[in-house]
Design a protein around this motif. Structure first.
Motif, PDB file in Angstrom:
ATOM      1  N   THR A 101      33.420   3.506 -24.387  1.00 23.00           N
ATOM      2  CA  THR A 101      33.756   3.700 -22.981  1.00 23.00           C
ATOM      3  C   THR A 101      34.591   2.522 -22.497  1.00 23.00           C
ATOM      4  O   THR A 101      34.571   1.449 -23.087  1.00 23.00           O
ATOM      5  N   ILE A 102      35.313   2.734 -21.404  1.00 21.48           N
ATOM      6  CA  ILE A 102      36.104   1.678 -20.796  1.00 21.48           C
ATOM      7  C   ILE A 102      35.507   1.391 -19.425  1.00 21.48           C
ATOM      8  O   ILE A 102      35.335   2.309 -18.618  1.00 21.48           O
ATOM      9  N   VAL A 103      35.188   0.120 -19.190  1.00 16.61           N
ATOM     10  CA  VAL A 103      34.492  -0.280 -17.982  1.00 16.61           C
ATOM     11  C   VAL A 103      35.270  -1.414 -17.300  1.00 16.61           C
ATOM     12  O   VAL A 103      35.744  -2.325 -17.981  1.00 16.61           O
ATOM     13  N   PRO A 104      35.424  -1.381 -15.967  1.00 15.15           N
ATOM     14  CA  PRO A 104      36.043  -2.522 -15.287  1.00 15.15           C
ATOM     15  C   PRO A 104      35.075  -3.708 -15.278  1.00 15.15           C
ATOM     16  O   PRO A 104      33.915  -3.566 -14.911  1.00 15.15           O
ATOM     17  N   LEU A 105      35.551  -4.861 -15.715  1.00 13.08           N
ATOM     18  CA  LEU A 105      34.700  -6.042 -15.804  1.00 13.08           C
ATOM     19  C   LEU A 105      34.892  -6.986 -14.624  1.00 13.08           C
ATOM     20  O   LEU A 105      33.937  -7.603 -14.154  1.00 13.08           O
ATOM     21  N   GLN A 106      36.149  -7.093 -14.141  1.00 17.72           N
ATOM     22  CA  GLN A 106      36.454  -8.081 -13.114  1.00 17.72           C
ATOM     23  C   GLN A 106      37.730  -7.676 -12.396  1.00 17.72           C
ATOM     24  O   GLN A 106      38.636  -7.109 -13.005  1.00 17.72           O
ATOM     25  N   ALA A 107      37.805  -7.958 -11.113  1.00 15.32           N
ATOM     26  CA  ALA A 107      39.035  -7.781 -10.342  1.00 15.32           C
ATOM     27  C   ALA A 107      39.465  -9.151  -9.842  1.00 15.32           C
ATOM     28  O   ALA A 107      38.626  -9.947  -9.428  1.00 15.32           O
ATOM     29  N   PHE A 108      40.771  -9.420  -9.902  1.00 16.96           N
ATOM     30  CA  PHE A 108      41.257 -10.743  -9.524  1.00 16.96           C
ATOM     31  C   PHE A 108      42.694 -10.665  -9.033  1.00 16.96           C
ATOM     32  O   PHE A 108      43.398  -9.688  -9.277  1.00 16.96           O
ATOM     33  N   PHE A 109      43.126 -11.718  -8.336  1.00 18.10           N
ATOM     34  CA  PHE A 109      44.523 -11.885  -7.953  1.00 18.10           C
ATOM     35  C   PHE A 109      45.193 -12.725  -9.026  1.00 18.10           C
ATOM     36  O   PHE A 109      44.691 -13.788  -9.383  1.00 18.10           O
ATOM     37  N   ASN A 110      46.356 -12.282  -9.536  1.00 17.72           N
ATOM     38  CA  ASN A 110      47.064 -13.078 -10.538  1.00 17.72           C
ATOM     39  C   ASN A 110      47.943 -14.122  -9.857  1.00 17.72           C
ATOM     40  O   ASN A 110      47.876 -14.318  -8.647  1.00 17.72           O
ATOM     41  N   ASP A 111      48.799 -14.797 -10.641  1.00 18.34           N
ATOM     42  CA  ASP A 111      49.642 -15.872 -10.108  1.00 18.34           C
ATOM     43  C   ASP A 111      50.612 -15.377  -9.042  1.00 18.34           C
ATOM     44  O   ASP A 111      50.990 -16.114  -8.138  1.00 18.34           O
ATOM     45  N   LYS A 112      51.047 -14.124  -9.154  1.00 17.03           N
ATOM     46  CA  LYS A 112      51.987 -13.555  -8.178  1.00 17.03           C
ATOM     47  C   LYS A 112      51.259 -12.908  -7.001  1.00 17.03           C
ATOM     48  O   LYS A 112      51.856 -12.173  -6.224  1.00 17.03           O
ATOM     49  N   ASN A 113      49.943 -13.130  -6.919  1.00 21.65           N
ATOM     50  CA  ASN A 113      49.105 -12.619  -5.839  1.00 21.65           C
ATOM     51  C   ASN A 113      49.001 -11.097  -5.850  1.00 21.65           C
ATOM     52  O   ASN A 113      48.873 -10.463  -4.807  1.00 21.65           O
ATOM     53  N   LEU A 114      49.059 -10.496  -7.045  1.00 21.62           N
ATOM     54  CA  LEU A 114      48.853  -9.062  -7.212  1.00 21.62           C
ATOM     55  C   LEU A 114      47.432  -8.822  -7.704  1.00 21.62           C
ATOM     56  O   LEU A 114      46.886  -9.628  -8.457  1.00 21.62           O
ATOM     57  N   VAL A 115      46.849  -7.685  -7.313  1.00 20.05           N
ATOM     58  CA  VAL A 115      45.494  -7.357  -7.750  1.00 20.05           C
ATOM     59  C   VAL A 115      45.554  -6.805  -9.162  1.00 20.05           C
ATOM     60  O   VAL A 115      46.316  -5.884  -9.464  1.00 20.05           O
ATOM     61  N   LYS A 116      44.753  -7.385 -10.043  1.00 24.45           N
ATOM     62  CA  LYS A 116      44.629  -6.927 -11.421  1.00 24.45           C
ATOM     63  C   LYS A 116      43.163  -6.634 -11.692  1.00 24.45           C
ATOM     64  O   LYS A 116      42.272  -7.215 -11.081  1.00 24.45           O
ATOM     65  N   VAL A 117      42.923  -5.721 -12.648  1.00 22.12           N
ATOM     66  CA  VAL A 117      41.563  -5.397 -13.057  1.00 22.12           C
ATOM     67  C   VAL A 117      41.446  -5.661 -14.543  1.00 22.12           C
ATOM     68  O   VAL A 117      42.257  -5.162 -15.330  1.00 22.12           O
ATOM     69  N   LYS A 118      40.456  -6.459 -14.930  1.00 18.41           N
ATOM     70  CA  LYS A 118      40.186  -6.689 -16.349  1.00 18.41           C
ATOM     71  C   LYS A 118      39.240  -5.584 -16.801  1.00 18.41           C
ATOM     72  O   LYS A 118      38.123  -5.479 -16.300  1.00 18.41           O
ATOM     73  N   VAL A 119      39.733  -4.718 -17.705  1.00 19.17           N
ATOM     74  CA  VAL A 119      38.909  -3.624 -18.215  1.00 19.17           C
ATOM     75  C   VAL A 119      38.515  -3.941 -19.650  1.00 19.17           C
ATOM     76  O   VAL A 119      39.262  -4.589 -20.382  1.00 19.17           O
ATOM     77  N   GLY A 120      37.331  -3.515 -20.025  1.00 21.11           N
ATOM     78  CA  GLY A 120      36.826  -3.785 -21.365  1.00 21.11           C
ATOM     79  C   GLY A 120      36.524  -2.505 -22.112  1.00 21.11           C
ATOM     80  O   GLY A 120      35.979  -1.556 -21.546  1.00 21.11           O
TER      81      GLY A 120
END
Length: 153
Positions: A101-120
């Motif tokens: 399965t693929i699960v979202p682990l973390q949401a964060f702002f990157n260097d360009k201030n865009l929202v990214k989601v780390k999925v595992g």
């Protein structure tokens, strides 16, 4: 990069095999709500979308923004993820063949201030695996405690 939200349940219930950083398609009111800290990854999961080309994020709750009255968003809508084509193909193959399965682990702002989601890419843990994880963690903690006490003397 600053962390927005962390899915603590994922690390407890799943064994994470590999991780990917994915962009996410959001509306303006969703971004404002995320900046206010109204994002919860707890019930989230990732599925291939209906076209078969991309991935989409399901079950993630982003609360309503107070001042976006008419232009507000649905709190639990399906949100497309932005991954490379090769990554999507690889993830789809892993899901179908190995039953992962693929699960979202973390949401964060990157260097360009865009929202990214780390999925595992994850495999579910059973009760025995969870007990072994706890046992290993406690053994490591005891060993560190012993080393620290010897250093003090």
């Amino acid at each position: 990069s600053s962390t927005i939200s962390v899915n603590r349940q994922a690390r407890r219930n799943y064994e994470v095999l590999s991780t990917y950083d994915a962009g996410i398609c959001l509306l303006g009111s969703e971004i404002k709500a995320i900046r206010d800290g109204k994002m919860n990854l707890g019930d989230g999961y990732v599925r291939p979308d209906k076209t078969g080309r991309g991935m989409s994020l399901h079950g993630v709750h982003i609360g309503k923004h107070a001042t976006a009255a008419f232009f507000n968003h649905e709190e639990r809508r399906v949100r497309p993820l932005l991954l490379r084509k090769e990554e999507c193909k690889k993830l789809r193959r892993e899901i179908e063949t190995k039953g992962l399965t693929i699960v979202p682990l973390q949401a964060f702002f990157n260097d360009k201030n865009l929202v990214k989601v780390k999925v595992g890419l994850c495999r579910g843990k059973n009760v025995r695996d969870k007990r072994n994880t706890i046992k290993d963690r406690e053994a490591k903690r005891d060993a560190n405690r012993m080393i620290k006490s010897f250093r003090m003397n």
